[in-house]
Design an enzyme around this catalytic site. Structure first.
Site, PDB file in Angstrom:
ATOM      1  N   HIS A  46      59.898 -29.800 -11.126  1.00  0.00           N
ATOM      2  CA  HIS A  46      60.158 -31.196 -11.368  1.00  0.00           C
ATOM      3  C   HIS A  46      61.569 -31.113 -12.023  1.00  0.00           C
ATOM      4  O   HIS A  46      62.030 -32.240 -12.823  1.00  0.00           O
ATOM      5  CB  HIS A  46      59.196 -31.876 -12.180  1.00  0.00           C
ATOM      6  CG  HIS A  46      58.059 -32.073 -11.521  1.00  0.00           C
ATOM      7  ND1 HIS A  46      56.559 -32.157 -12.218  1.00  0.00           N
ATOM      8  CD2 HIS A  46      57.515 -32.583 -10.347  1.00  0.00           C
ATOM      9  CE1 HIS A  46      55.894 -32.374 -11.364  1.00  0.00           C
ATOM     10  NE2 HIS A  46      56.127 -32.753 -10.362  1.00  0.00           N
ATOM     11  N   GLU A  78      64.924 -39.446  -8.733  1.00  0.00           N
ATOM     12  CA  GLU A  78      65.489 -38.419  -8.200  1.00  0.00           C
ATOM     13  C   GLU A  78      66.346 -38.330  -7.153  1.00  0.00           C
ATOM     14  O   GLU A  78      67.148 -37.481  -7.237  1.00  0.00           O
ATOM     15  CB  GLU A  78      64.104 -37.598  -7.557  1.00  0.00           C
ATOM     16  CG  GLU A  78      63.312 -36.967  -8.722  1.00  0.00           C
ATOM     17  CD  GLU A  78      61.940 -36.356  -8.407  1.00  0.00           C
ATOM     18  OE1 GLU A  78      61.629 -35.126  -8.335  1.00  0.00           O
ATOM     19  OE2 GLU A  78      60.831 -37.050  -7.781  1.00  0.00           O
TER      20      GLU A  78
END
Lengths: 414, 365
Positions: A181, A390
């Protein structure tokens, strides 16, 4: 194309899906996006591309037996409109091992190197690599940059990334904490520092990426990752939707014995049938579990045991990481659960005055826009809720990689 | 009370004869020795009888035998006088602790046979943690699997933690403070363990279903990604026993340094080769302390116990400084204390209470 403006096509490749977003840089305006679903062998429903542009969604039914075809079809949709011509591609790559600790321009040599670490993320890395190969073959003029989820964690010190096992075996098999992550953690950390008007190089925080699927905490010191709850694989750490998180390895061995060495079954059990789903037996989504106890500000209400275990694990790691980073500036909550479930933020930040953490219950319950600070005015540590993005993060890193001189920071550049 | 303490291990037994809280004699007796061969538990107890005679102790003066039990599952939440029912329960638990419980059961049977009529008391490491809150002791696994296999977090240095925390509570009361003290208890044994304890109620512990989880030790790995065990099976084609051996006997300080060194030797050494192992263990301890603070909502005391208690002189200041740095109140007091009684002495204290309660009950009848 000028240095000031370029369209970056960001790909986020799943094992049977392909998400994409076309972002104009540096304005960060999303021009188009979408998702190819059911990529791979035929399923009960046909493969489709949900293509979004100008606020509308168009559905294209098209056969996509592999990611190569999916890529071709997506590119066909984009290049049919002159406004949607990509000038560069940014790929999300889950695992970069120790080979890639920063965004990397794709070349044949890089593809070879990626092949050598394929075994570390057998479900995630190969589809992304197929995509890079397809792009290299069909659009050789298009620059491509791989942005690695593990790269942000390359700064985790040895004493935190090493497992206390035989160093010979660890070296031979690449066993160490990689952390995951990273793209999301880095993005929200930079956003948080900017929001609080702090210099990133002296910014300390604990970032809580709490997705409806995977979840991890990241300890950040001086803007850099110094620890992550995920480890050698994404299995370690917090309780996740179907992953067990931390587990005594003796239990894993016991299960391997029980399944007579069938490690696929044990992997499936620990990755797909444990966590929130395994404990509750009802749902893999922690929000469903919380719904049984909505009156969360009443400390006498008793959420389901699954919720207690889920929250307790986050709380313990939060305490660990607040201790590690020492003078924390902020706790950051992000991704689906972190952004939208006030109960989680409240439960893990309550009774944490030792660390200078005080949550404002009203502010926390009434989050209307992002980013937002839900700490009380007296709280030394700010409690921020920040939307992760993201694709934008990958787009920024790709842009920075292509237009920044080598050796300079790949952090926020404007 | 005159007590013989037995700590049965896989291939040896530690013993101590304790008179009025003081160790009169003690030793270690191998019973699965490659050179000496096997020694039966009846033989071991005869040896103990001879040792007592050698030290001028008459058999009649032995008032109790205390046996150390590492694992009592959820069945034993306190020390127990061994009767037929307790023995049966222990035998039923053997499949869950096959490396540890067989010798405990054998030792108890031999005690009852050789020292007929002398009460045998078993004291468990896990008892202290039996009543941990479910949120702490549950793993995020399928509920049926956990229940049917008895998989839960236990904690394996309960005897030290409990005694150390009782000691802290006493000090806290002497200060005239009514609230329950929040204690981080660090047991510095070959397999170290951290517990968060409010008063005498544990709320968190680093060890897990087995002592493998938690802090790295002299020979075991501590917390690792559970997928590593799976990867080793897949890549090396090893069986669970081989991996278990790797993780429990060839890892930890030994795995990192390639040297058979104790924690004590490691931390008092200035050898650069040990730097990573030292930093790693200290860091894991710091993580454990941070978790403990979050679990209790703060901390008042840091207490060290175990055979390497005095290592607290190195670890205590390092941990305290970092905990204080993370604290909102940099001037808050964090008391660091050392609890130096041995496991054998603590076991006798516990056994004495059991015997005292029995005699009270008998008198009441």
């Amino acid at each position: 194309m000028s240095v000031e403006t370029m369209n970056i096509l960001v790909f986020n490749c799943g094992s049977s899906s392909l998400k994409y977003k076309l972002i104009a840089m540096p304005s960060e305006i999303v021009i188009a996006g979408g998702e190819a679903q059911r990529v791979g062998p035929k399923t009960a429903e046909p493969s489709k591309i949900f293509h979004r542009i100008d606020g509308n969604e168009y559905v294209h039914v098209v056969e996509m037996p592999d990611h190569f075809t999916a890529f071709k079809e997506v590119m066909k949709l984009l290049t049919s409109d002159p406004r949607l011509i990509p000038h560069a591609v940014g790929h999300r790559v889950v695992h970069g091992a120790t080979l890639f600790n920063q965004p990397t321009c794709i070349s044949l040599e890089v593809l070879e190197q990626l092949k050598s670490i394929e075994h570390l993320a057998p479900l995630h890395n190969p589809p992304a690599m197929r995509l890079m190969e397809a792009c290299t073959e069909l659009y050789p003029e298009l620059p491509q940059v791989a942005v690695f989820d593990t790269a942000y964690h390359a700064t985790i010190p040895d004493y935190a990334s090493t497992y206390a096992i035989s160093s010979g075996i660890a070296d031979e098999m690449g066993i160490r904490k990689y952390g995951f992550h990273g793209t999301s953690h880095q993005f929200v950390v930079e956003e948080a520092a900017a929001f609080l008007k702090k210099d990133i190089d002296s910014f300390n925080a604990v970032s809580c990426h709490l997705g409806s699927g995977g979840a991890s905490l990241c300890a950040v010191k001086n803007g850099k990752s110094v620890d992550n709850t995920m480890g050698f694989s994404p299995l370690q750490g917090l309780v996740m939707s179907t992953r067990c998180g931390d587990l005594d390895s003796a239990v894993a061995l016991k299960l391997i014995g029980r399944y007579l060495g069938d490690t696929d079954s044990v992997e499936k059990l620990l990755n797909k049938q444990s966590g929130v789903l395994g404990m509750s037996g009802v749902s893999a989504d922690i929000r469903d579990i919380f719904n049984v106890s909505k009156n969360y500000t009443d400390s006498t209400s008793k959420p389901d045991l699954t919720a207690q275990v889920y929250l307790w694990r986050i709380r313990k790691y939060l305490g660990s990481y607040l201790t590690v980073v020492e003078n924390a500036d902020a706790i950051i909550f992000t991704d689906t659960i972190g952004e939208t479930v006030p109960l989680v933020r409240w439960a893990v930040c309550t009774n944490m005055e030792y660390f200078g953490v005080e949550i404002d219950t009203d502010k926390n319950s009434n989050v209307k826009s992002y980013p937002v600070d839900v700490a009380t005015p007296n709280s030394r540590v700010r409690i921020l809720v920040i939307l992760t993005n993201e694709e934008l993060a990958i787009s920024r890193r790709t842009y920075a990689k292509l237009f920044q001189p080598q050796g300079t920071s790949t952090g926020r550049i404007w | 009370m005159n007590t013989l303490v037995l700590i049965p291990k896989t291939n040896k037994v530690s013993y101590a004869y304790i008179e009025f809280g003081k160790i009169f004699f003690q030793g270690v007796l191998p019973y699965r020795d490659e050179n000496a061969g096997m020694r039966s538990w009846a033989g071991i107890m005869e040896y103990m009888s001879d040792e007592m005679a050698k030290h001028g102790i008459k058999r009649e003066s032995l008032e109790a035998i205390t046996v150390h039990g590492v694992f009592g599952a959820s069945d034993f939440d306190c020390p127990r006088l061994v009767d037929d029912l307790v023995l049966k329960k222990l035998e039923n638990l053997i499949p869950r602790a096959p490396l540890h419980l067989p010798q405990v059961v054998d030792a108890i049977k031999a005690c009852r046979h050789v020292f007929l009529g002398v009460p045998t008391i078993i004291v468990f490491e896990t008892s202290f943690f039996v009543n941990l809150a479910a949120r702490e002791h549950k793993y995020a696994l399928d509920n049926k699997l956990m229940t049917s296999s008895g998989i839960r977090r236990y904690g394996y240095c309960g005897i030290y933690h409990q005694a150390a925390c009782k000691y802290i509570v006493g000090i806290h009361r002497k200060k005239g403070l009514a609230s329950a003290p929040r204690i981080i208890s660090i047991c510095l044994e070959s397999r170290p363990e951290i517990a968060a304890v409010t008063g005498t109620r544990p709320v968190m512990v680093t060890s897990g279903a087995t002592p493998l989880e938690g802090l790295p030790s002299e020979k075991s790995c501590g917390e690792i990604d559970p997928s590593i065990a799976i990867t080793l099976v897949q890549s090396k084609n090893w069986g669970p026993e081989q991996i278990n051996l790797l993780l429990t006997r060839q890892s930890g300080v030994y795995g990192l340094t390639g040297k058979q060194v104790t924690l004590d030797e490691l931390f008092w050494s200035n050898d650069d080769k040990y730097t990573l192992a030292k930093e790693l263990i200290k860091y894991r301890m710091l993580l454990g302390c941070g978790s403990a603070i979050a679990a209790m909502g703060g901390v008042d005391y840091l207490v060290f116990s175990g055979k390497y208690t005095m290592l607290g002189n190195i670890l205590g200041p390092w941990l305290s400084t970092r905990m204080q740095a993370a604290s909102n109140d940099k001037h808050s007091e964090l008391w660091t204390l050392f609890y130096s009684r041995s496991r054998e002495q603590i076991m006798v204290d516990e056994a004495s209470l059991v015997v005292l309660n029995i005699s009270r009950e008998t008198q009441a009848i």
